[in-house]
Design a protein around this motif. Structure first.
Motif, PDB file in Angstrom:
ATOM      1  N   GLY A  94     -25.493  25.937 -27.503  1.00  0.00           N
ATOM      2  CA  GLY A  94     -25.271  26.684 -26.270  1.00  0.00           C
ATOM      3  C   GLY A  94     -24.366  27.890 -26.466  1.00  0.00           C
ATOM      4  N   LYS A  95     -23.324  27.723 -27.258  1.00  0.00           N
ATOM      5  CA  LYS A  95     -22.328  28.784 -27.418  1.00  0.00           C
ATOM      6  C   LYS A  95     -22.827  29.943 -28.279  1.00  0.00           C
ATOM      7  N   ILE A  96     -23.850  29.711 -29.101  1.00  0.00           N
ATOM      8  CA  ILE A  96     -24.405  30.809 -29.894  1.00  0.00           C
ATOM      9  C   ILE A  96     -24.850  31.953 -28.990  1.00  0.00           C
ATOM     10  N   TYR A  97     -25.359  31.626 -27.795  1.00  0.00           N
ATOM     11  CA  TYR A  97     -25.858  32.655 -26.883  1.00  0.00           C
ATOM     12  C   TYR A  97     -24.805  33.115 -25.877  1.00  0.00           C
ATOM     13  N   ASP A  98     -23.630  32.519 -25.906  1.00  0.00           N
ATOM     14  CA  ASP A  98     -22.554  32.910 -24.997  1.00  0.00           C
ATOM     15  C   ASP A  98     -22.087  34.326 -25.327  1.00  0.00           C
ATOM     16  N   SER A  99     -21.871  35.138 -24.305  1.00  0.00           N
ATOM     17  CA  SER A  99     -21.492  36.541 -24.525  1.00  0.00           C
ATOM     18  C   SER A  99     -20.134  36.679 -25.204  1.00  0.00           C
ATOM     19  N   ALA A 100     -19.275  35.663 -25.086  1.00  0.00           N
ATOM     20  CA  ALA A 100     -17.939  35.739 -25.678  1.00  0.00           C
ATOM     21  C   ALA A 100     -17.921  35.297 -27.140  1.00  0.00           C
ATOM     22  N   THR A 101     -19.016  34.762 -27.621  1.00  0.00           N
ATOM     23  CA  THR A 101     -19.091  34.251 -28.994  1.00  0.00           C
ATOM     24  C   THR A 101     -19.490  35.362 -29.952  1.00  0.00           C
ATOM     25  N   ARG A 102     -18.749  35.478 -31.071  1.00  0.00           N
ATOM     26  CA  ARG A 102     -19.086  36.453 -32.113  1.00  0.00           C
ATOM     27  C   ARG A 102     -19.806  35.732 -33.248  1.00  0.00           C
ATOM     28  N   LEU A 103     -20.864  36.357 -33.768  1.00  0.00           N
ATOM     29  CA  LEU A 103     -21.671  35.761 -34.828  1.00  0.00           C
ATOM     30  C   LEU A 103     -21.630  36.630 -36.087  1.00  0.00           C
ATOM     31  N   TYR A 104     -21.422  35.970 -37.230  1.00  0.00           N
ATOM     32  CA  TYR A 104     -21.355  36.657 -38.519  1.00  0.00           C
ATOM     33  C   TYR A 104     -22.297  35.938 -39.500  1.00  0.00           C
ATOM     34  N   PRO A 105     -23.553  36.346 -39.608  1.00  0.00           N
ATOM     35  CA  PRO A 105     -24.484  35.667 -40.521  1.00  0.00           C
ATOM     36  C   PRO A 105     -23.971  35.646 -41.957  1.00  0.00           C
ATOM     37  N   GLN A 106     -24.164  34.510 -42.622  1.00  0.00           N
ATOM     38  CA  GLN A 106     -23.737  34.333 -44.004  1.00  0.00           C
ATOM     39  C   GLN A 106     -24.840  33.621 -44.783  1.00  0.00           C
ATOM     40  N   VAL A 107     -24.803  33.752 -46.106  1.00  0.00           N
ATOM     41  CA  VAL A 107     -25.745  33.009 -46.948  1.00  0.00           C
ATOM     42  C   VAL A 107     -25.291  31.551 -46.967  1.00  0.00           C
ATOM     43  N   ILE A 108     -26.177  30.625 -46.585  1.00  0.00           N
ATOM     44  CA  ILE A 108     -25.779  29.226 -46.435  1.00  0.00           C
ATOM     45  C   ILE A 108     -26.587  28.261 -47.309  1.00  0.00           C
ATOM     46  N   ALA A 109     -27.690  28.735 -47.900  1.00  0.00           N
ATOM     47  CA  ALA A 109     -28.495  27.870 -48.770  1.00  0.00           C
ATOM     48  C   ALA A 109     -29.362  28.738 -49.662  1.00  0.00           C
ATOM     49  N   ILE A 110     -29.747  28.188 -50.815  1.00  0.00           N
ATOM     50  CA  ILE A 110     -30.613  28.921 -51.737  1.00  0.00           C
ATOM     51  C   ILE A 110     -31.766  28.029 -52.184  1.00  0.00           C
ATOM     52  N   LYS A 111     -32.830  28.689 -52.615  1.00  0.00           N
ATOM     53  CA  LYS A 111     -34.029  27.977 -53.075  1.00  0.00           C
ATOM     54  C   LYS A 111     -34.552  28.709 -54.307  1.00  0.00           C
ATOM     55  N   HIS A 112     -34.829  27.983 -55.378  1.00  0.00           N
ATOM     56  CA  HIS A 112     -35.350  28.610 -56.582  1.00  0.00           C
ATOM     57  C   HIS A 112     -36.845  28.349 -56.713  1.00  0.00           C
ATOM     58  N   THR A 113     -37.479  29.105 -57.581  1.00  0.00           N
ATOM     59  CA  THR A 113     -38.923  28.949 -57.791  1.00  0.00           C
ATOM     60  C   THR A 113     -39.218  28.682 -59.262  1.00  0.00           C
ATOM     61  N   GLY A 114     -38.429  27.805 -59.859  1.00  0.00           N
ATOM     62  CA  GLY A 114     -38.686  27.414 -61.230  1.00  0.00           C
ATOM     63  C   GLY A 114     -37.652  27.869 -62.228  1.00  0.00           C
ATOM     64  N   CYS A 115     -36.793  28.827 -61.855  1.00  0.00           N
ATOM     65  CA  CYS A 115     -35.750  29.265 -62.784  1.00  0.00           C
ATOM     66  C   CYS A 115     -34.453  28.513 -62.475  1.00  0.00           C
ATOM     67  N   ASP A 116     -33.449  28.685 -63.327  1.00  0.00           N
ATOM     68  CA  ASP A 116     -32.214  27.922 -63.135  1.00  0.00           C
ATOM     69  C   ASP A 116     -31.375  28.492 -61.997  1.00  0.00           C
ATOM     70  N   LEU A 117     -30.542  27.631 -61.419  1.00  0.00           N
ATOM     71  CA  LEU A 117     -29.737  28.013 -60.263  1.00  0.00           C
ATOM     72  C   LEU A 117     -28.705  29.074 -60.604  1.00  0.00           C
ATOM     73  N   LYS A 118     -28.241  29.075 -61.851  1.00  0.00           N
ATOM     74  CA  LYS A 118     -27.240  30.060 -62.260  1.00  0.00           C
ATOM     75  C   LYS A 118     -27.805  31.473 -62.134  1.00  0.00           C
ATOM     76  N   THR A 119     -29.088  31.641 -62.509  1.00  0.00           N
ATOM     77  CA  THR A 119     -29.728  32.955 -62.415  1.00  0.00           C
ATOM     78  C   THR A 119     -29.907  33.371 -60.962  1.00  0.00           C
ATOM     79  N   ILE A 120     -30.359  32.430 -60.132  1.00  0.00           N
ATOM     80  CA  ILE A 120     -30.538  32.725 -58.702  1.00  0.00           C
ATOM     81  C   ILE A 120     -29.208  33.119 -58.070  1.00  0.00           C
ATOM     82  N   THR A 121     -28.139  32.386 -58.401  1.00  0.00           N
ATOM     83  CA  THR A 121     -26.830  32.682 -57.835  1.00  0.00           C
ATOM     84  C   THR A 121     -26.343  34.065 -58.269  1.00  0.00           C
ATOM     85  N   LYS A 122     -26.556  34.393 -59.535  1.00  0.00           N
ATOM     86  CA  LYS A 122     -26.170  35.706 -60.048  1.00  0.00           C
ATOM     87  C   LYS A 122     -26.918  36.812 -59.309  1.00  0.00           C
TER      88      LYS A 122
END
Length: 254
Positions: free
Chosen positions: A216-244
């Motif tokens: 409910g509060k996400i749509y409240d006019s007084a709420t400020r939103l700051y999108p951030q990276v919260i999850a990652i998905k790889h397609t066969g390569c190692d996670l270290k490369t994706i993170t880099k």
């Protein structure tokens, strides 16, 4: 637009393959992070690079997430998707971490249950040269619930907060539960979110109520939103490369 459609098609195809793959596996089937084919939650990463979104004035604009936070509709236009997903990690005796596709009938041991409610968008992560591996970043805001679980017996169901509460009532698990409010600045949310505590039979009721408040509060006019990276998905390569590649793409200011 063309690139977005390609990204959505690739994600849809991967999801379909995932469903077919899992249909023949046992409930407690576990794999390493490198072989896990779903999104892996990570500690939220601030986006310093500009991102493109439609403003409240219907203007397509590249801007920082700080600039975007001043225009609520611009953020909401940027993160149109909504989901609640569960990730289960198993901590092995050799120090490695495995990912379970289901938390039913788990063995005695140590686990982490991560439940994410998010408003988000999925964007591709690309590198260049030897690091040219395509992955995906989930960018958004929401509430993350983290339960650190000690399974005291074999064949315990920890697949959800409901199951975890039931197991706690039977004395089959012990542990703690906490939360992270991700990318949302709201005094009201801070006031109602429960403090970190032990796992109890009421865990599901408490946090479902908290998720309702956050939604409910996400749509409240007084709420400020700051999108951030919260999850990652790889397609066969190692996670270290994706993170880099992820840090290179979103971590540098324009």
């Amino acid at each position: 637009m063309k690139r977005s459609l390609v990204t959505l098609l690739l994600v849809a195809m991967t999801t379909s393959i995932s469903a077919q793959f899992l249909s023949s596996k046992p409930d407690n089937y576990a794999v390493t992070a490198e072989n896990y084919i779903d999104f892996i939650p990570i500690a939220p990463i601030q986006i310093k690079a500009d991102v493109v979104s439609a403003t409240s004035n219907n203007e397509i604009k590249a801007q920082s997430t700080l600039q975007m936070s001043m225009d609520k509709q611009s953020v909401l236009n940027f993160i149109p998707n909504e989901s609640m997903e569960t990730t289960i990690q198993r901590f092995n005796a050799d120090g490695t971490v495995s990912y379970l596709y289901s938390g039913r009938s788990v063995k005695k041991g140590t686990y982490r249950l991560i439940v994410d409610y998010n408003k988000y968008i999925i964007q591709s992560v690309e590198g260049s040269g030897n690091d040219s591996c395509v992955g995906y970043a989930k960018i958004g805001v929401g509430l993350r619930i983290v339960a650190n679980v000690n399974a005291l017996k074999n064949n315990i169901d920890i697949s959800s907060l409901v199951a975890l509460g039931s197991a706690a009532a039977k004395g089959e698990v012990s542990g703690s539960v906490g939360y992270e409010v991700v990318g949302i600045e709201s005094k009201e949310i801070t006031a109602v979110i429960p403090i970190n505590s032990e796992i109890t039979s009421s865990i599901n009721q408490v946090f479902l109520q908290a998720i309702g408040v956050v939604k409910g509060k996400i749509y409240d006019s007084a709420t400020r939103l700051y999108p951030q990276v919260i999850a990652i998905k790889h397609t066969g390569c190692d996670l270290k490369t994706i993170t880099k590649n992820l840090i290179g793409q979103y971590g540098a200011s324009n």
